[in-house]
Design a protein around this motif. Structure first.
Motif, PDB file in Angstrom:
ATOM      1  N   PHE A   2       0.835  -1.202   0.000  1.00 30.76           N
ATOM      2  CA  PHE A   2       0.000   0.000   0.000  1.00 30.76           C
ATOM      3  C   PHE A   2       0.872   1.255   0.000  1.00 30.76           C
ATOM      4  O   PHE A   2       0.606   2.203  -0.747  1.00 30.76           O
ATOM      5  N   SER A   3       1.904   1.260   0.832  1.00 25.33           N
ATOM      6  CA  SER A   3       2.754   2.446   0.948  1.00 25.33           C
ATOM      7  C   SER A   3       3.472   2.773  -0.355  1.00 25.33           C
ATOM      8  O   SER A   3       3.615   3.943  -0.713  1.00 25.33           O
ATOM      9  N   VAL A   4       3.910   1.752  -1.077  1.00 22.88           N
ATOM     10  CA  VAL A   4       4.690   2.019  -2.292  1.00 22.88           C
ATOM     11  C   VAL A   4       3.817   2.192  -3.530  1.00 22.88           C
ATOM     12  O   VAL A   4       4.325   2.585  -4.581  1.00 22.88           O
ATOM     13  N   THR A   5       2.499   1.936  -3.413  1.00 22.48           N
ATOM     14  CA  THR A   5       1.652   2.021  -4.610  1.00 22.48           C
ATOM     15  C   THR A   5       0.475   2.971  -4.485  1.00 22.48           C
ATOM     16  O   THR A   5      -0.188   3.230  -5.490  1.00 22.48           O
ATOM     17  N   LEU A  36       9.003   6.285  -3.747  1.00 24.63           N
ATOM     18  CA  LEU A  36       9.470   7.042  -2.592  1.00 24.63           C
ATOM     19  C   LEU A  36       8.508   8.183  -2.261  1.00 24.63           C
ATOM     20  O   LEU A  36       8.261   8.476  -1.080  1.00 24.63           O
ATOM     21  N   THR A  37       7.950   8.807  -3.288  1.00 23.51           N
ATOM     22  CA  THR A  37       6.956   9.856  -3.060  1.00 23.51           C
ATOM     23  C   THR A  37       5.713   9.282  -2.406  1.00 23.51           C
ATOM     24  O   THR A  37       5.135   9.869  -1.492  1.00 23.51           O
ATOM     25  N   SER A  38       5.292   8.108  -2.869  1.00 22.46           N
ATOM     26  CA  SER A  38       4.129   7.445  -2.282  1.00 22.46           C
ATOM     27  C   SER A  38       4.360   7.143  -0.807  1.00 22.46           C
ATOM     28  O   SER A  38       3.476   7.356   0.037  1.00 22.46           O
ATOM     29  N   ILE A  39       5.557   6.676  -0.472  1.00 24.53           N
ATOM     30  CA  ILE A  39       5.889   6.395   0.925  1.00 24.53           C
ATOM     31  C   ILE A  39       5.862   7.678   1.746  1.00 24.53           C
ATOM     32  O   ILE A  39       5.372   7.705   2.881  1.00 24.53           O
ATOM     33  N   VAL A  65       4.048  10.294   1.200  1.00 25.43           N
ATOM     34  CA  VAL A  65       2.648  10.666   1.400  1.00 25.43           C
ATOM     35  C   VAL A  65       2.084   9.934   2.607  1.00 25.43           C
ATOM     36  O   VAL A  65       1.386  10.520   3.446  1.00 25.43           O
ATOM     37  N   VAL A  66       2.373   8.641   2.714  1.00 27.00           N
ATOM     38  CA  VAL A  66       1.878   7.847   3.837  1.00 27.00           C
ATOM     39  C   VAL A  66       2.488   8.323   5.147  1.00 27.00           C
ATOM     40  O   VAL A  66       1.792   8.457   6.167  1.00 27.00           O
ATOM     41  N   LEU A  67       3.786   8.591   5.150  1.00 31.30           N
ATOM     42  CA  LEU A  67       4.457   9.035   6.368  1.00 31.30           C
ATOM     43  C   LEU A  67       4.019  10.440   6.775  1.00 31.30           C
ATOM     44  O   LEU A  67       4.041  10.775   7.966  1.00 31.30           O
ATOM     45  N   GLU A  68       3.633  11.256   5.808  1.00 29.57           N
ATOM     46  CA  GLU A  68       3.183  12.620   6.106  1.00 29.57           C
ATOM     47  C   GLU A  68       1.828  12.617   6.824  1.00 29.57           C
ATOM     48  O   GLU A  68       1.575  13.461   7.686  1.00 29.57           O
ATOM     49  N   SER A  69       0.972  11.666   6.475  1.00 27.42           N
ATOM     50  CA  SER A  69      -0.377  11.601   7.072  1.00 27.42           C
ATOM     51  C   SER A  69      -0.704  10.154   7.413  1.00 27.42           C
ATOM     52  O   SER A  69      -1.613   9.564   6.813  1.00 27.42           O
ATOM     53  N   PRO A  70       0.013   9.543   8.345  1.00 26.39           N
ATOM     54  CA  PRO A  70      -0.140   8.108   8.596  1.00 26.39           C
ATOM     55  C   PRO A  70      -1.533   7.686   9.032  1.00 26.39           C
ATOM     56  O   PRO A  70      -2.064   6.675   8.563  1.00 26.39           O
ATOM     57  N   ALA A  71      -2.159   8.450   9.930  1.00 23.55           N
ATOM     58  CA  ALA A  71      -3.477   8.051  10.438  1.00 23.55           C
ATOM     59  C   ALA A  71      -4.535   8.100   9.338  1.00 23.55           C
ATOM     60  O   ALA A  71      -5.335   7.168   9.181  1.00 23.55           O
TER      61      ALA A  71
END
Length: 272
Positions: free
Chosen positions: A191-194, A213-216, A218-224
């Motif tokens: 999910f994080s990489v796609t 890396l951009t997708s990851i 995005v996930v790390l920026e707004s994890p919840a």
């Protein structure tokens, strides 16, 4: 577009990133809601064309499971049904193209949408497909490994026997616990990489590693919020499998269109 930031960064501005890499923004619940509304609107704009992709995906799933029964690979039915939605981002490429053209107000027909993957063959989407299928292969391999280790003394010749072993024995519960943890980890990685990689590769001239890396980020920026979106996608897709995969005719297109709009909200527009 709703976006929150903290610290000295002015509201509405993307989080600073390394020069040359796409800038990402915080994704809020409002972004998810508005993206869902936009995705549903895109589905209603071209319901037959959108539904075609869902139907194709559903038919492929039915044939895939039928082949497993035909080959006698009963143990693979459960991981196939659970892992099948993991390749949805790649299968939805045509839906991203539809949303892009609808957003730009361009006229398009079947030929423009159905050939989108062919047109991408000289770009990076093929490599991303390889990454997706590799993780899916790892998913099947770890399932088989845990099956052999935990249920080594069990035997089953049909689906009912397999389900009884898995759900009504102590070894089966152990197998489910371990398999669920490993599956959740692999699902989180994929999910994080796609999550926004496929739309980005379709929309920009960018390599697949930078897109992942951009997708990851995005996930790390707004994890919840992104975890909530992952849960929505997972539950919706799994429920769609219950009526013989036919629910995918509607849910896959809507989620695919929604992903496009979520990508636009999560990543700043390319310069120029």
């Amino acid at each position: 577009m709703t976006s929150k930031t903290s610290g000295p960064i002015p509201p509405g501005n993307p989080t600073p990133q390394q020069p040359g890499s796409p800038a990402v923004k915080k994704v809020t619940v409002d972004d998810i809601t508005e993206s869902l509304k936009a995705g549903f609107s895109d589905f209603l704009a071209r319901p037959v064309m959108s539904g075609f992709f869902g139907l194709f995906y559903a038919v492929f799933g039915i044939l895939f499971v039928w082949c497993l029964f035909w080959l006698g690979k009963i143990w693979m039915v459960i991981p196939a049904a659970i892992g099948f939605p993991l390749v949805a981002p790649f299968a939805a490429a045509g839906l991203y193209e539809m949303s892009r053209r609808l957003q730009q107000g361009k006229n398009f027909g079947w030929s423009e949408v159905l050939t989108v993957m062919i047109k991408q063959r000289k770009r990076e989407m093929g490599w991303m497909a390889f990454v997706t299928l590799f993780i899916l292969w790892v998913w099947f391999y770890q399932f088989r490994t845990v099956l052999v280790i935990v249920l080594q003394d069990s035997s089953f010749s049909d689906l009912n026997g397999f389900l009884n072993t898995v759900f009504y024995t102590q070894e089966g519960w152990t197998f489910l616990a371990i398999g669920t943890c490993l599956g959740a980890f692999l699902s989180a990685v994929l999910f994080s990489v796609t999550v926004i990689t496929m739309p980005m590769l379709l929309d920009r001239d960018i390599d697949f590693i930078s897109a992942m890396l951009t997708s990851i980020r995005v996930v790390l920026e707004s994890p919840a919020v992104m975890l909530a979106w992952a849960a929505i996608v997972a539950v919706t897709m799994l429920l769609s499998l219950v009526p013989a995969f036919l629910g995918l005719i509607f849910t896959l297109p809507i989620l695919g269109h929604t992903t496009w709009h979520l990508y636009l909200r999560a990543v700043s527009p390319a310069e120029g």
